[in-house]
Design a protein around this motif. Sequence first.
Motif, PDB file in Angstrom:
ATOM      1  N   GLU A 137       0.849  -1.202   0.000  1.00  0.00           N
ATOM      2  CA  GLU A 137       0.000   0.000   0.000  1.00  0.00           C
ATOM      3  C   GLU A 137       0.888   1.256   0.000  1.00  0.00           C
ATOM      4  OE1 GLU A 137      -3.307   1.760  -0.487  1.00  0.00           O
ATOM      5  OE2 GLU A 137      -3.494  -0.382  -0.020  1.00  0.00           O
TER       6      GLU A 137
ATOM      7  N   SER B  68       2.607   1.817  -3.288  1.00  0.00           N
ATOM      8  CA  SER B  68       1.741   1.955  -4.468  1.00  0.00           C
ATOM      9  C   SER B  68       1.830   3.373  -5.041  1.00  0.00           C
ATOM     10  CB  SER B  68       0.293   1.591  -4.130  1.00  0.00           C
ATOM     11  OG  SER B  68      -0.235   2.514  -3.201  1.00  0.00           O
TER      12      SER B  68
ATOM     13  N   VAL C  60      -2.100  -0.376  -6.487  1.00  0.00           N
ATOM     14  CA  VAL C  60      -1.493  -1.295  -5.522  1.00  0.00           C
ATOM     15  C   VAL C  60      -1.332  -2.691  -6.125  1.00  0.00           C
ATOM     16  CG1 VAL C  60      -3.658  -1.967  -4.378  1.00  0.00           C
ATOM     17  CG2 VAL C  60      -1.513  -1.977  -3.069  1.00  0.00           C
TER      18      VAL C  60
END
Length: 262
Positions: free
Chosen positions: A163, A166, A172
Amino acid sequence: MEVIVVPTNVEVGRLGAAEVAAVAAAKPSAVIGLATGSSPESLYAGLRERVTAGEISFAEARGFALDEYVGLPLEHPQSYAGVIRRTVVEPLGFHPSRMRVPDGLAPDLDAAATAYEAAIAEAGGIDIQILGIGTNGHIGFNEPTSSFASRTRVKTLAPRTREDNSRFFDSVEEVPIHCLTQGLGTILEAKRLLLVAQGPGKAAAIAAAVEGPLSSFVPASALQLHEHATVIVDEAAAAELRLTDYYRFSRDHRLVRAAAAA
Ligand code: F6R
């Protein structure tokens, strides 16, 4: 452990660069361990200024990246081989043949990990390892519960790390699931450790790593086991530390010994 709190990321980079530059100046063939990501950017910028000014050179130095994604093509902008080339090799003048990044495209990843360990040993070990810290307390990609004895190996990235990272990808889902990373045991064998962190998002991880219990749940707490570890943080990343007054006091009263001054 030495903990240094400075006002902003600019000072984190300046001071971090000074620490690395001192190692490189004392030993032109120094072996430098390199983190990628946002944390060391200001430090690399500080080193670049010194290289440009002719104060230091990395022409004879060697480098080993901490980690690499598995399966990301070399031409992908987030392949750490490419990131290291763009942010370290080219701007700082390392010779490309003396820079290694774990081979995340190797057909046999376990063999690549073993070869990486052998290459570090063959280089004489890492003189100074530059580290960032994940919001979950990882260093390298040693996610929570990584063994303090771990060596370079394949790891599965934590959902939080995917996460966090990302932001470098379109989504992600595009962040690889696996990586090759130096182990905590590998990192602890470096002669010096230098961790840099900035911003409020790192405050909890820094407090847990520096002042919390030694725990594989907070991999960066492994720095507590190292005899020469320095942590440089800005005010925001230091916000949850309890002994900040002591860190400032000890910095203000740093005793310069003859050997260090020479
Ligand atoms: C990357 C690495 C990681 C990062 C950490 C923080 O080579 O070793 O441990 O240092 O994930 O990432 P940034 O600096 O992007 O916040």
